[in-house]
Structures are given as structure tokens and as C-alpha cells.
Scaffold this motif. Structure first.
Motif, PDB file in Angstrom:
ATOM      1  N   ALA A 132       0.864  -1.194   0.000  1.00 56.52           N
ATOM      2  CA  ALA A 132       0.000   0.000   0.000  1.00 56.52           C
ATOM      3  C   ALA A 132       0.888   1.227   0.000  1.00 56.52           C
ATOM      4  O   ALA A 132       1.943   1.235   0.641  1.00 56.52           O
ATOM      5  CB  ALA A 132      -0.902  -0.009   1.234  1.00 56.52           C
ATOM      6  N   TYR A 133       0.479   2.250  -0.734  1.00 54.26           N
ATOM      7  CA  TYR A 133       1.255   3.497  -0.715  1.00 54.26           C
ATOM      8  C   TYR A 133       0.393   4.697  -1.060  1.00 54.26           C
ATOM      9  O   TYR A 133      -0.646   4.586  -1.700  1.00 54.26           O
ATOM     10  CB  TYR A 133       2.470   3.436  -1.650  1.00 54.26           C
ATOM     11  CG  TYR A 133       2.228   2.851  -3.017  1.00 54.26           C
ATOM     12  CD1 TYR A 133       2.386   1.483  -3.240  1.00 54.26           C
ATOM     13  CD2 TYR A 133       1.849   3.647  -4.082  1.00 54.26           C
ATOM     14  CE1 TYR A 133       2.174   0.935  -4.496  1.00 54.26           C
ATOM     15  CE2 TYR A 133       1.643   3.110  -5.339  1.00 54.26           C
ATOM     16  CZ  TYR A 133       1.795   1.745  -5.540  1.00 54.26           C
ATOM     17  OH  TYR A 133       1.583   1.195  -6.772  1.00 54.26           O
ATOM     18  N   ASP A 134       0.863   5.819  -0.576  1.00 53.19           N
ATOM     19  CA  ASP A 134       0.314   7.114  -0.932  1.00 53.19           C
ATOM     20  C   ASP A 134       1.212   7.621  -2.052  1.00 53.19           C
ATOM     21  O   ASP A 134       2.389   7.914  -1.833  1.00 53.19           O
ATOM     22  CB  ASP A 134       0.386   8.031   0.287  1.00 53.19           C
ATOM     23  CG  ASP A 134      -0.142   9.423   0.000  1.00 53.19           C
ATOM     24  OD1 ASP A 134      -0.062   9.860  -1.162  1.00 53.19           O
ATOM     25  OD2 ASP A 134      -0.615  10.071   0.937  1.00 53.19           O
ATOM     26  N   ALA A 179      -2.153   3.212  -3.888  1.00 57.07           N
ATOM     27  CA  ALA A 179      -2.492   1.783  -3.853  1.00 57.07           C
ATOM     28  C   ALA A 179      -2.795   1.349  -2.436  1.00 57.07           C
ATOM     29  O   ALA A 179      -2.159   1.807  -1.485  1.00 57.07           O
ATOM     30  CB  ALA A 179      -1.349   0.944  -4.420  1.00 57.07           C
ATOM     31  N   LYS A 180      -3.786   0.488  -2.324  1.00 49.96           N
ATOM     32  CA  LYS A 180      -4.009  -0.207  -1.056  1.00 49.96           C
ATOM     33  C   LYS A 180      -3.500  -1.633  -1.164  1.00 49.96           C
ATOM     34  O   LYS A 180      -3.179  -2.246  -0.152  1.00 49.96           O
ATOM     35  CB  LYS A 180      -5.502  -0.192  -0.682  1.00 49.96           C
ATOM     36  CG  LYS A 180      -5.970   1.205  -0.314  1.00 49.96           C
ATOM     37  CD  LYS A 180      -7.391   1.211   0.227  1.00 49.96           C
ATOM     38  CE  LYS A 180      -7.750   2.631   0.652  1.00 49.96           C
ATOM     39  NZ  LYS A 180      -9.161   2.734   1.102  1.00 49.96           N
ATOM     40  N   SER A 183       6.881  -8.776   6.163  1.00 54.95           N
ATOM     41  CA  SER A 183       6.110  -7.523   6.077  1.00 54.95           C
ATOM     42  C   SER A 183       6.379  -6.645   7.302  1.00 54.95           C
ATOM     43  O   SER A 183       6.677  -5.456   7.165  1.00 54.95           O
ATOM     44  CB  SER A 183       4.611  -7.802   5.921  1.00 54.95           C
ATOM     45  OG  SER A 183       4.131  -8.620   6.953  1.00 54.95           O
ATOM     46  N   TYR A 184       6.293  -7.227   8.488  1.00 56.35           N
ATOM     47  CA  TYR A 184       6.520  -6.443   9.706  1.00 56.35           C
ATOM     48  C   TYR A 184       7.937  -5.894   9.758  1.00 56.35           C
ATOM     49  O   TYR A 184       8.169  -4.737  10.101  1.00 56.35           O
ATOM     50  CB  TYR A 184       6.220  -7.271  10.961  1.00 56.35           C
ATOM     51  CG  TYR A 184       4.762  -7.608  11.079  1.00 56.35           C
ATOM     52  CD1 TYR A 184       3.865  -6.695  11.638  1.00 56.35           C
ATOM     53  CD2 TYR A 184       4.249  -8.809  10.595  1.00 56.35           C
ATOM     54  CE1 TYR A 184       2.512  -6.972  11.719  1.00 56.35           C
ATOM     55  CE2 TYR A 184       2.897  -9.101  10.666  1.00 56.35           C
ATOM     56  CZ  TYR A 184       2.032  -8.177  11.236  1.00 56.35           C
ATOM     57  OH  TYR A 184       0.700  -8.451  11.301  1.00 56.35           O
ATOM     58  N   ASN A 222       8.592  -3.121   7.136  1.00 55.18           N
ATOM     59  CA  ASN A 222       7.876  -1.875   7.447  1.00 55.18           C
ATOM     60  C   ASN A 222       8.659  -0.977   8.401  1.00 55.18           C
ATOM     61  O   ASN A 222       8.498   0.244   8.381  1.00 55.18           O
ATOM     62  CB  ASN A 222       6.488  -2.174   8.007  1.00 55.18           C
ATOM     63  CG  ASN A 222       5.499  -2.536   6.906  1.00 55.18           C
ATOM     64  OD1 ASN A 222       5.718  -2.211   5.735  1.00 55.18           O
ATOM     65  ND2 ASN A 222       4.426  -3.212   7.273  1.00 55.18           N
ATOM     66  N   GLU A 236       6.538   6.259   6.033  1.00 54.14           N
ATOM     67  CA  GLU A 236       5.120   6.188   6.410  1.00 54.14           C
ATOM     68  C   GLU A 236       4.202   6.067   5.189  1.00 54.14           C
ATOM     69  O   GLU A 236       3.071   5.607   5.324  1.00 54.14           O
ATOM     70  CB  GLU A 236       4.729   7.476   7.147  1.00 54.14           C
ATOM     71  CG  GLU A 236       5.327   7.616   8.520  1.00 54.14           C
ATOM     72  CD  GLU A 236       4.450   6.975   9.561  1.00 54.14           C
ATOM     73  OE1 GLU A 236       3.407   7.540   9.880  1.00 54.14           O
ATOM     74  OE2 GLU A 236       4.820   5.877  10.048  1.00 54.14           O
ATOM     75  N   ASP A 237       4.671   6.503   4.024  1.00 50.91           N
ATOM     76  CA  ASP A 237       3.780   6.493   2.860  1.00 50.91           C
ATOM     77  C   ASP A 237       3.933   5.249   1.978  1.00 50.91           C
ATOM     78  O   ASP A 237       3.330   5.175   0.900  1.00 50.91           O
ATOM     79  CB  ASP A 237       3.871   7.797   2.037  1.00 50.91           C
ATOM     80  CG  ASP A 237       5.276   8.155   1.622  1.00 50.91           C
ATOM     81  OD1 ASP A 237       6.197   7.358   1.903  1.00 50.91           O
ATOM     82  OD2 ASP A 237       5.449   9.222   1.019  1.00 50.91           O
ATOM     83  N   LYS A 297       3.774   1.023   2.877  1.00 53.35           N
ATOM     84  CA  LYS A 297       3.745  -0.040   3.895  1.00 53.35           C
ATOM     85  C   LYS A 297       3.297  -1.358   3.264  1.00 53.35           C
ATOM     86  O   LYS A 297       2.284  -1.410   2.552  1.00 53.35           O
ATOM     87  CB  LYS A 297       2.785   0.314   5.040  1.00 53.35           C
ATOM     88  CG  LYS A 297       3.256   1.475   5.918  1.00 53.35           C
ATOM     89  CD  LYS A 297       4.488   1.155   6.761  1.00 53.35           C
ATOM     90  CE  LYS A 297       5.046   2.409   7.422  1.00 53.35           C
ATOM     91  NZ  LYS A 297       6.403   2.237   7.960  1.00 53.35           N
ATOM     92  N   VAL A 298       4.048  -2.406   3.561  1.00 55.13           N
ATOM     93  CA  VAL A 298       3.710  -3.752   3.085  1.00 55.13           C
ATOM     94  C   VAL A 298       2.605  -4.314   3.978  1.00 55.13           C
ATOM     95  O   VAL A 298       2.735  -4.333   5.199  1.00 55.13           O
ATOM     96  CB  VAL A 298       4.958  -4.649   3.104  1.00 55.13           C
ATOM     97  CG1 VAL A 298       4.581  -6.087   2.758  1.00 55.13           C
ATOM     98  CG2 VAL A 298       6.009  -4.120   2.128  1.00 55.13           C
ATOM     99  N   GLN A 299       1.520  -4.751   3.354  1.00 51.63           N
ATOM    100  CA  GLN A 299       0.351  -5.209   4.106  1.00 51.63           C
ATOM    101  C   GLN A 299       0.409  -6.702   4.411  1.00 51.63           C
ATOM    102  O   GLN A 299      -0.199  -7.165   5.373  1.00 51.63           O
ATOM    103  CB  GLN A 299      -0.928  -4.878   3.339  1.00 51.63           C
ATOM    104  CG  GLN A 299      -1.087  -3.395   3.026  1.00 51.63           C
ATOM    105  CD  GLN A 299      -1.281  -2.541   4.268  1.00 51.63           C
ATOM    106  OE1 GLN A 299      -2.185  -2.791   5.054  1.00 51.63           O
ATOM    107  NE2 GLN A 299      -0.418  -1.548   4.470  1.00 51.63           N
ATOM    108  N   SER A 300       1.120  -7.475   3.589  1.00 49.15           N
ATOM    109  CA  SER A 300       1.245  -8.911   3.858  1.00 49.15           C
ATOM    110  C   SER A 300       2.409  -9.461   3.039  1.00 49.15           C
ATOM    111  O   SER A 300       2.812  -8.871   2.034  1.00 49.15           O
ATOM    112  CB  SER A 300      -0.044  -9.654   3.485  1.00 49.15           C
ATOM    113  OG  SER A 300      -0.206  -9.669   2.085  1.00 49.15           O
TER     114      SER A 300
END
Lengths: 257, 257
Positions: free
Chosen positions: B9-11, B57-58, B76-77, B80, B85-86, B88-91
Motif C-alpha cells: 500500500a502506498y500514498d 495503492a491499497k 512484512s513487519y 515496514n 510512512e507512505d 507499507k507492506v500489508q502482507s
């Protein structure tokens, strides 16, 4: 001379809050500059709520006086041409010259938003506080219920305040969850310095299970800032609206607080 | 050697898109750097969707190969901690070494968001396109209905594309309004260059009344980019998710598109 009331929305991310501060970018400074250029006279707005650095607004209120002949309703559109994308005036109306946005009684509504999921979602980061512990919304709702009404909110006020009367009335305080976002929505007759952020910080602690909901009763009674939870980060807070009822506006019914 | 699949996910506000570009900040570059530092080996991700500059993207997907022994779910953790902050790996999960995120068949879902009100609201500006004309959502819904199904979307593809087969299938294309936000949500088996933004730009024109909803049928049939509406701005677009069905993933069922 006319007095104009503005509703002002802004993204507080890049601002050192509302109030003028030499050498810092503030919403008040940006508004004064844009209005002065538009109206070709020196404008100094008076804000209703001097929001902190990083706090957002959808409907803060400011007034200013002008000799300009521009129809009051057109000022919002005209000044928006001179404002950056992160500050936009939502409406402009003429009001009595006696109206002072901090002295006339009002109802203020704020929202505090929490992104409550395992991993930060970047597109939500600027307007929420990220909490990865699964928060207990029911416990937060119970804790919130004890704060509604007229209370001495001394425990929920920054020790940096200069205010001595710390009694305020909260008309409603609702905690709701939609997908990953928990929203704390509060309406009251006035809020002490950092009060909404301390309420949010306390409700987050309740949601985490750090203490039971009933404990907020003792926090209120104790009248000691050390009893309440931490001050939640500014970026989760948005000033939604400030409502003045017309009677107060016309009768100039000053609020002693 | 293991292949790891990430949901990212990103801004996109501050990025020159996904794809590596010398001298520019891109999401791929930021991911490669953080993963390489974490895993202490040179990592080069392969992205599923090379989103444009400013697109959010989400759930974009990327894969990479590693000799590291870190459990795949922990990557992922761990990464991250090293990402801004803009982004982040969600999984993160292990998948077969043969899996290629652009060659295996998938369903992609995008959302395009329009802020439709009189005056720009600063806190929405980064993730929506602002349109002050009151848009006719019913007309947009009708126009959208003609685009669903398998069609040659040549009119809805940037002329800069290198792709020659412009037939794609849209499974669903929904236009909904909630308060001031109109959301166009589209799911398909693949999208041409700028296709979602041209669909959004076309639906906005329909919503404004620039042409009747039925006109999009002719746009499809004409197979000419000049027939469709303008390319809507990048910032309103978010890649929501990419779904690979497990059967495709295991059988390595390559999509010829």
C-alpha cells in the motif's frame, strides 16, 4: 465597515497551527495575506478556535472587518483563488459588527479518528492516529458516556492552560467504528486546551484495556491532569463545525467562559 | 531460494510512480532498498501494476526472490520498520518460484474518487479529483453499464501504449455517491495504459452533461482515443486489490495478455 464571518477548512499537516507566530507558517497568516491582497486593505482575522499544530478543520470560524464593496457571499470564492490547496474558505456572510467568534456562545464539534488495524495504511496516515492493538469499542463507548454532561474537566486539560474555570458541558460524545476507522465525535459548549486530544488518548487506553471504563469517573472527580490518559496526536483531530444560534448572534449574548 | 509475494500500500503523492527511474523517487526503488537492507542481499522486486506518478495503492502486488531464512509472514513487519510512512507492506507470503505477478491471470480492482461539491475540502484533496459542477450520478451509472463486459478498449487507452491487443474484460463498473464523494469502482481482467483514468474522465463528462450516456457505446465501437473523454488526474486513482485465484497460481496458467 462590515464584519464578515468565514467558515474555514484546512489540512493542518503543513501548518504550525492557527495562530500567528513569527517565522512560522500558520493558517491565520495565510488567510490574512490572501484577504489583504484581495481586498487591498490590511486584514486581521479573529479566529474562533486557535487549533494546534497539525490539527485539521472542516469548519473553523473567523471574522474580519472590511471597507471593501465586494458582496460578502463572493468573498469566499474570490479569496480561494489566492489561497493554497490546503486552506479553503467554505462560506462568507456578513454578521453584526459586535459579533466576536470566541465571546458569543457556541456549540463546537470535533472528530478524532483512529486507524485500528494490523498495519498502517499510508493513504489514511495524515488524518488518523494509527493503533495496531485491537481496541474494544464497547468499552470506549461506556467510558465516553461518563464524560457527557457538565463537569469540571480539569483532568482533561493541559497543565499549560491559563484558564481557571475548567467546567464545560459535553452535549454528546459518540464512539463508532466503520471498517478500520474508529471515530470519536464530540460536541460541547467549549473545550479546554488539548481537551479533545486528552479525551481521545484516555478512550484509546480504555479500548486497549489499560483500565476499565468506570475509571474515567474517578478521573473527572480527581481534577488532576495526571489521572487522565495521554494526549493523543494532533493529526487525528479535525474541527468539524462551530454553531452559533441566531438568537445569540443577534442579542450578542456573551459567553463568560 | 524462495519467492515472496507482497501486498503493498502506498500514498502516491510524493512518488514518480511505481517503476524504477534514475534520479526519481519511486515506490519500487524504496521497496528494493528497504528489502535489500533487511535481507542483506540485493533484492529487485517485480511489480504487478506499474502505477503512474501520483496514483495510490491499497493492494498492489510485488514478488522477489530471497535466500534469507526469515519466515515469510514476518517479512512484512520487518520491512515496514525500514519503510517510510507512505509505503507499507500489508502482507508477505511464500508462493511458487514460477509465479510472475504480471503473467498469471488476475482480477484487478481500482477506485477513482471525485470530490463533488461547491468548494474544495482540503482534507480530501490528495485522494480525490475536485469537480464543482454538480454531476449527474444516474447518467454516469448508465454510461458505466455500457463499458461492462469484453470490449476493445482502444478508445480508452493512451496512444503512448505499446500494447497491440486492446481487448479487455470489465467484470463490474459501479458509480456510487456518499455525501460529497462519488466513487467509480471497476474490476477487470486487466487494464490498458491510463484506461481507468480515461473511463473516469469520460464518466465525469457524462456527469456534467457534456454528452449523453449512450455516447460511450460509439466511443467503444470507434476504437479511437480521440472519441473518449480526457484522462482524469492521477491523484483520484487508487489500486485497491489484485486477486489471483489459487488454481491459476498453482497451474501457472499464463495470461497471454
Amino acid at each position: 465597515m462590515r464584519r464578515i464571518k468565514l467558515e474555514v477548512a484546512y489540512d493542518g499537516t503543513n501548518y504550525c497551527g492557527w495562530q500567528l507566530q513569527s517565522g512560522h507558517l500558520t493558517v491565520e497568516a495565510v488567510l490574512n495575506k490572501a484577504l489583504s491582497e484581495l481586498l487591498k486593505e490590511e486584514v486581521a482575522v479573529i479566529g474562533a478556535s486557535r487549533t494546534d499544530s497539525g490539527v485539521h478543520a472542516k469548519g473553523n470560524v473567523a471574522v474580519f472587518d472590511t471597507n471593501s464593496l465586494i458582496p460578502s457571499e463572493k468573498i469566499s470564492y474570490a479569496v480561494n483563488q489566492r489561497l493554497p490547496e490546503d486552506v479553503k474558505v467554505q462560506s462568507s456572510v456578513e454578521i453584526p459588527l459586535e459579533f466576536h467568534p470566541r465571546r458569543v456562545k457556541s456549540k463546537k464539534t470535533y472528530e478524532y479518528c483512529i486507524l485500528n488495524r494490523n498495519i498502517l495504511l499510508p493513504t489514511e496516515r495524515l488524518y488518523t492516529t494509527f493503533i495496531y492493538n485491537d481496541l474494544d469499542v464497547k468499552a470506549m463507548q461506556e467510558a465516553a458516556s461518563y464524560l457527557v454532561g457538565e463537569h469540571d474537566f480539569k483532568s482533561f486539560c493541559s497543565v499549560k492552560t491559563q484558564v481557571t474555570d475548567t467546567v464545560r458541558t459535553i452535549y454528546s460524545l459518540e464512539v463508532s467504528k466503520k471498517k478500520d476507522i474508529i471515530t470519536i465525535r464530540v460536541t460541547g459548549n467549549g473545550f479546554l486546551y488539548n481537551m479533545v486530544r486528552i479525551i481521545a488518548g484516555t478512550l484509546i487506553e480504555v479500548g486497549r484495556g489499560a483500565y476499565p471504563p468506570q475509571k474515567v469517573k474517578g478521573m473527572l472527580e480527581g481534577c488532576d491532569r495526571n489521572l487522565a490518559g495521554p494526549t493523543a496526536p494532533a493529526k487525528g483531530l479535525t474541527l468539524i463545525k462551530i454553531e452559533y444560534d441566531e438568537e445569540n448572534l443577534l442579542n450578542n449574548n456573551y459567553d463568560i467562559k
